[in-house]
Design a protein around this motif. Sequence first.
Motif, mmCIF file in Angstrom:
data_model
loop_
_atom_site.group_PDB
_atom_site.id
_atom_site.type_symbol
_atom_site.label_atom_id
_atom_site.label_comp_id
_atom_site.label_asym_id
_atom_site.label_seq_id
_atom_site.Cartn_x
_atom_site.Cartn_y
_atom_site.Cartn_z
ATOM 1 N N VAL A 33 -7.233 -8.562 8.520
ATOM 2 C CA VAL A 33 -6.254 -7.891 7.417
ATOM 3 C C VAL A 33 -7.070 -7.036 6.618
ATOM 4 N N LEU A 34 -6.590 -5.923 6.065
ATOM 5 C CA LEU A 34 -7.128 -4.965 5.401
ATOM 6 C C LEU A 34 -6.503 -4.624 4.034
ATOM 7 N N LEU A 47 -3.878 -5.808 -6.282
ATOM 8 C CA LEU A 47 -3.500 -5.567 -5.224
ATOM 9 C C LEU A 47 -2.507 -4.259 -5.012
ATOM 10 N N VAL A 48 -2.918 -3.555 -4.211
ATOM 11 C CA VAL A 48 -2.055 -2.314 -4.285
ATOM 12 C C VAL A 48 -1.205 -2.229 -2.849
ATOM 13 N N ALA A 49 -1.784 -2.759 -1.885
ATOM 14 C CA ALA A 49 -1.325 -2.550 -0.247
ATOM 15 C C ALA A 49 -2.171 -3.313 0.419
ATOM 16 N N ILE A 50 -1.635 -4.037 1.532
ATOM 17 C CA ILE A 50 -2.176 -4.723 2.668
ATOM 18 C C ILE A 50 -1.708 -4.488 3.758
ATOM 19 N N ILE A 51 -2.439 -4.456 4.797
ATOM 20 C CA ILE A 51 -1.929 -4.244 6.384
ATOM 21 C C ILE A 51 -2.460 -5.384 7.284
ATOM 22 N N SER A 56 1.912 -5.208 10.038
ATOM 23 C CA SER A 56 2.894 -5.349 9.134
ATOM 24 C C SER A 56 2.069 -4.938 7.802
ATOM 25 N N THR A 57 3.050 -4.564 6.874
ATOM 26 C CA THR A 57 2.449 -4.075 5.602
ATOM 27 C C THR A 57 3.122 -4.564 4.256
ATOM 28 N N ASN A 58 2.619 -4.531 3.356
ATOM 29 C CA ASN A 58 3.131 -5.209 1.945
ATOM 30 C C ASN A 58 2.648 -4.114 0.763
ATOM 31 N N THR A 68 1.527 4.688 1.050
ATOM 32 C CA THR A 68 1.315 4.139 2.599
ATOM 33 C C THR A 68 0.015 3.696 3.021
ATOM 34 N N ILE A 69 -0.018 2.541 3.478
ATOM 35 C CA ILE A 69 -1.215 2.182 4.103
ATOM 36 C C ILE A 69 -0.980 2.199 5.600
ATOM 37 N N SER A 70 -2.375 2.575 6.296
ATOM 38 C CA SER A 70 -2.320 2.573 7.722
ATOM 39 C C SER A 70 -3.551 2.280 8.034
ATOM 40 N N ARG A 71 -3.678 2.320 9.433
ATOM 41 C CA ARG A 71 -5.057 1.605 10.038
ATOM 42 C C ARG A 71 -5.399 2.287 11.427
#
Length: 115
Positions: A33-34, A47-51, A56-58, A68-71
């Motif tokens: 998890v990042l 916390l700003v965003a997690i993926i 799945s993202t929050n 937008t968070i992406s990996r």
Amino acid sequence: QVTLVESGGGLVQPGGSLRLSCAASGSIFSRYVLGWYRQAPGKQRELVAIIASGGSTNYADSVKGRFTISRDNAKKTVYLQMHSLKPEDTAVYYCKLAAMAKDYWGQGTQVTVSS
């Protein structure tokens, strides 16, 4: 053992955009998890965003619809695309990798939103 290096911060005008990158060392990346966090002067780190490993993202309410968070597991990199930036977004942004036994943090990258 993991090393994280953020990049992409800088000075941007209100309403502008930036893309932050966080490159990770190691060969086991896709299962983690990042997250992106930020800390403004005198404020608590938030916390700003997690993926998740499955994609799945929050997002924090304050950035929903703008960030937008992406990996990219092949590149071992997590991104934070930021649009419609506000002065309130000014902070040091950190990426975090949540491993089984501990969390790993990058050194941070400064984002300043100002005219």
